[in-house]
Design a protein around this motif. Structure first.
Motif, PDB file in Angstrom:
ATOM      1  N   UNK A  10     -37.964  18.944 -15.135  1.00  0.00           N
ATOM      2  CA  UNK A  10     -37.150  18.839 -16.133  1.00  0.00           C
ATOM      3  C   UNK A  10     -35.858  17.856 -15.521  1.00  0.00           C
ATOM      4  N   UNK A  11     -35.258  17.185 -16.437  1.00  0.00           N
ATOM      5  CA  UNK A  11     -34.231  16.253 -15.802  1.00  0.00           C
ATOM      6  C   UNK A  11     -32.770  16.750 -16.496  1.00  0.00           C
ATOM      7  N   UNK A  12     -31.654  16.128 -15.898  1.00  0.00           N
ATOM      8  CA  UNK A  12     -30.472  16.081 -16.776  1.00  0.00           C
ATOM      9  C   UNK A  12     -30.017  14.905 -17.188  1.00  0.00           C
ATOM     10  N   UNK A 333     -32.680  21.778 -14.028  1.00  0.00           N
ATOM     11  CA  UNK A 333     -32.795  21.013 -15.110  1.00  0.00           C
ATOM     12  C   UNK A 333     -32.322  21.165 -16.214  1.00  0.00           C
ATOM     13  N   UNK A 334     -32.036  20.201 -17.368  1.00  0.00           N
ATOM     14  CA  UNK A 334     -31.634  20.559 -18.611  1.00  0.00           C
ATOM     15  C   UNK A 334     -32.501  20.291 -19.573  1.00  0.00           C
ATOM     16  N   UNK A 335     -33.629  20.383 -19.443  1.00  0.00           N
ATOM     17  CA  UNK A 335     -34.780  20.354 -20.441  1.00  0.00           C
ATOM     18  C   UNK A 335     -35.140  19.009 -21.045  1.00  0.00           C
ATOM     19  N   UNK A 336     -34.704  17.944 -20.443  1.00  0.00           N
ATOM     20  CA  UNK A 336     -35.190  16.498 -20.694  1.00  0.00           C
ATOM     21  C   UNK A 336     -36.348  16.265 -19.912  1.00  0.00           C
ATOM     22  N   UNK A 337     -37.244  15.465 -20.445  1.00  0.00           N
ATOM     23  CA  UNK A 337     -38.318  14.949 -19.647  1.00  0.00           C
ATOM     24  C   UNK A 337     -38.496  13.513 -19.622  1.00  0.00           C
TER      25      UNK A 337
END
Length: 350
Positions: A10-12, A333-337
């Motif tokens: 997961x990304x930010x 991460x912050x739940x972005x993909x």
């Protein structure tokens, strides 16, 4: 799609280091790109809240620069803390690290989750199994954990708090509490809670907000006590949906209050207030503005789970309200993909 056996990455969003920086002294969230921008965008409101002298402004500027640097280091530091805790910390209640069992959950919660996965389940039937706090605001409440499990989890959290282990704070608004993924409680406790129980509930309650597509979360415990945090300013969560469960202890005050979706409570209208009850969880949309009234007496510990759906947030970051600019993260991460977006008819909380 994630490869079988490989943890999903997961990304930010890049806005994490420039948007929604909270200044507790002035009870204000700010966007920060430098001194000139800060003066231009927030000068009048800062002066109205007491930031009047050059020294006040320079102190604020230094605090914001320090917070940006902290956020830039956050992923690496969180990963290092988690590794150290895993190798050196000795739990006082080891059984809370076991995979979540039905015995830890309130019968009402189990019944609601079981109904949600049954053939023909619908919203009307689910609403008969939980408390509707506000139909208009779509805020609900139901028991989540049993009293013995709340007590055991609280004892473990207090034991960790009193240890010499490094601790990351939950967020910029809560200075006391525990990040569950650093403590090692994410995989055994929060992930099965989301996957087995919360997702079917949220799919019926919030189908337009990604409730059926929850694929990550951020879970933390916040603590309110005399001489520490006593209240929480109005804000919205970095989440599509939120679960907030009171774990204890004995306390008075501290009720949650709610405004509208991405809109603070009107000064002319009495906001909706919801009292915390130990073991019960409050469910609401992440964009529902809310805060906590001052604690009266005692201590209040709450488990907060920010529930995230990449199918929603990959389109629009809930914090900057723009298409996310993705940044790889060394931590949680912050739940972005970076995956291709799923075709799903959901609102993006706009």
């Amino acid at each position: 799609m994630a490869t079988a056996g490989v943890p999903r990455r997961f990304c930010r969003c890049a806005c994490f280091c420039s948007e929604n920086l909270y200044v507790a002294r002035y009870r204000l969230h700010v966007r920060f790109r430098g001194e000139e921008q800060l003066r231009r965008d927030y000068g009048p409101i800062l002066r109205s809240r007491g930031c009047v002298s050059p020294q006040d402004f320079q102190q604020l500027l230094a605090e914001l620069e320090e917070e940006v640097e902290r956020r830039q280091r956050l992923g690496q530091e969180a990963a290092a803390r988690k590794a150290l805790i895993a190798s050196s910390y000795h739990p006082v209640r080891p059984h809370v690290y076991n995979t979540l069992q039905d015995e830890a959950l309130a019968p009402e919660f189990l019944a609601a989750a079981e109904y949600s996965t049954s053939p023909g389940a619908d919203l009307e039937g689910l609403l008969q199994r939980l408390e509707t706090v506000s139909g208009e605001k779509r805020i609900y409440r139901l028991p989540v954990f049993t009293a013995p499990f709340c007590q055991a989890l609280l004892e473990e959290l207090e034991h960790f708090e009193h240890s010499d282990m490094p601790k990351g704070r939950p967020n910029t608004m809560n200075n006391y509490g525990v990040l569950l993924h650093e403590l090692g409680l994410d995989e055994p406790l929060v992930t099965p809670l989301r996957e087995r129980f919360l997702q079917p509930l949220m799919a019926l309650l919030y189908p337009d907000c990604g409730g059926g597509w929850l694929d990550s979360h951020r879970a933390f415990v916040v603590k309110y006590a005399p001489g520490q945090d006593r209240e929480l300013g109005c804000h919205y969560d970095n989440a599509e949906l939120t679960l907030n469960v009171a774990l204890g202890k004995a306390f008075t005050g501290g009720a949650l209050y709610f405004g509208d979706l991405f809109q603070a409570p009107s000064a002319l209208a009495r906001p909706l207030e919801v009292e915390h009850v130990v073991g019960r969880g409050i469910l609401h949309r992440g964009g529902q503005l809310h805060g906590a009234r001052p604690l009266g007496t005692g201590e209040r510990w709450n488990l907060v789970v920010w529930l995230r759906a990449s199918a929603v947030r990959n389109r629009l970051c809930p914090m900057c309200c723009r298409k996310p600019e993705l940044v790889d993260d060394d931590g949680f991460g912050d739940g972005f993909t970076r995956e291709e977006p799923t075709t799903v008819d959901v609102c993006a909380l706009t």
